[in-house]
Design a protein around this motif. Structure first.
Motif, mmCIF file in Angstrom:
data_model
loop_
_atom_site.group_PDB
_atom_site.id
_atom_site.type_symbol
_atom_site.label_atom_id
_atom_site.label_comp_id
_atom_site.label_asym_id
_atom_site.label_seq_id
_atom_site.Cartn_x
_atom_site.Cartn_y
_atom_site.Cartn_z
ATOM 1 N N ASP A 5 33.489 39.593 39.733
ATOM 2 C CA ASP A 5 34.707 40.389 39.592
ATOM 3 C C ASP A 5 35.906 39.667 40.196
ATOM 4 O O ASP A 5 37.036 39.813 39.710
ATOM 5 N N ALA A 6 35.684 38.886 41.266
ATOM 6 C CA ALA A 6 36.781 38.134 41.869
ATOM 7 C C ALA A 6 37.344 37.115 40.886
ATOM 8 O O ALA A 6 38.562 36.903 40.819
ATOM 9 N N LEU A 7 36.459 36.481 40.104
ATOM 10 C CA LEU A 7 36.926 35.537 39.095
ATOM 11 C C LEU A 7 37.722 36.255 38.014
ATOM 12 O O LEU A 7 38.732 35.731 37.520
ATOM 13 N N ASP A 8 37.287 37.457 37.656
ATOM 14 C CA ASP A 8 38.044 38.256 36.675
ATOM 15 C C ASP A 8 39.436 38.596 37.210
ATOM 16 O O ASP A 8 40.421 38.586 36.461
ATOM 17 N N GLU A 9 39.512 38.918 38.501
ATOM 18 C CA GLU A 9 40.816 39.228 39.095
ATOM 19 C C GLU A 9 41.717 37.996 39.088
ATOM 20 O O GLU A 9 42.927 38.107 38.865
#
Length: 327
Positions: A190-194
């Motif tokens: 999810d951090a990469l998506d952010e």
């Protein structure tokens, strides 16, 4: 048993053990029963934890000083925008508004929040990434196994999982190589998506990320959390059992700053370096010896502000790290 616990048990009975990412997402962000979605104030003395944002106004004044400088470096554009991800009570953003009343200031939450399109300015976050749901993976010889959550006699327990999904394996290969056999690590996709969301929206400006975490070098050297960094917090008590009482406690995982830096670089966000919070704030205060941040009307207020600064520099100063990226 709470309604959320019953819902999670029902899902596991219907579909089998679930990923920890799914469990953490429900525990924190279920639209009705999730920890962050119930409308309660979790911060401060009466809550479950403190953050930098409760050390106000000093913290907000210092962050505002940095944002003012960045705006000046950018030529003071009229459409300058400041976005805070996961603003909580909004204390820091309130100080930014005082320092930059002409700027557009927006609070964007993980759930339901949308970044403005093609803006220039600053995207700021404090303890935002550590609360994103994560997969939990363990290395067993050459295999990467994802640990799952099973239902057990009214509670929840870890169970032998499945081979890690390709996306999780790729994450580990690039951002966490060299973690030892038997070790566990959180995979924060999810951090990469952010990162992608930020890079797509930010036309020009800076990304300021404050959180606790580690680098890939520290993982390879065996200096960071061989059994993972997952932790639950309730009434200022830290608990390693993150499966108990979902929806009633905060759950966090340390951030892989190497992942944020490298993925940001892929997306056009150049890293200006990773520092401790103490190093970052000391550099901010050098120009005026913290005079602006400590401005007070009374001696009592001045003492209070100095104690806040001390906590930011020495209490939290080495625990938290600051990543600055520029586009």
């Amino acid at each position: 048993m709470t309604l959320l616990e019953a819902l999670i048990h029902e899902e596991i009975r219907a579909h089998g053990p679930i990923s920890f990412r799914r469990f953490m997402d429900l525990a924190l962000y279920h639209p009705v029963h999730g920890y962050y979605m119930q409308g309660e104030d979790h911060f401060g003395r009466e809550g479950d934890f403190y953050t930098n944002s409760q050390l106000q106004p000093v913290f907000g004044r210092l962050i505002s000083q940095q944002i003012v400088r960045w705006r000046e470096e950018m030529g003071s554009p009229e459409d300058f925008t400041v976005v805070e991800l996961g603003a909580g009570r909004g204390e820091t953003l309130a100080e930014v508004r005082k320092a930059l009343p002409e700027a557009r200031c927006l609070a964007v939450e993980r759930t339901g929040g949308t970044l403005p399109e093609a803006f220039q300015g600053v995207v700021y976050s404090n303890e935002f990434f550590d609360a994103l749901p994560v997969h939990l993976v363990e290395r067993r010889s050459e295999a990467l196994i994802e640990l799952l959550v099973a239902s057990d006699d009214g509670g929840f327990q870890w169970t032998t999982g499945r081979p890690a999904e390709p996306s999780a394996a790729n994450y580990i290969s690039r951002y966490a190589p060299g973690f030892a056999d038997g070790d566990r690590i959180e995979v924060n996709l999810d951090a990469l998506d952010e990162c992608e969301r930020i890079a797509a929206a930010l036309k020009r400006g800076y990304v300021l990320t404050i959180d606790y975490g580690y680098t890939s070098e520290e993982i390879a050297a065996g200096r960071r959390f061989p059994r993972g960094s997952l932790m639950a917090y309730e009434r200022h008590q830290a608990e390693e059992d993150v499966l108990a009482n979902p929806g009633r406690r905060d759950i966090t995982a340390h951030i892989n700053f190497t992942a944020l830096e490298a993925r940001g670089q892929d997306l056009g966000l150049d890293s200006l370096g990773l520092r401790t919070q103490a190093q970052f704030l000391f550099a901010l205060g050098e120009t005026d010896n913290f005079a602006a941040a400590l401005e007070a009307a009374t001696d009592t207020e001045a003492l209070h502000l100095r104690m806040q600064l001390k906590s930011l520099l020495f209490g939290m100063g080495e625990t938290f790290r600051v990543l600055v990226q520029k586009k």
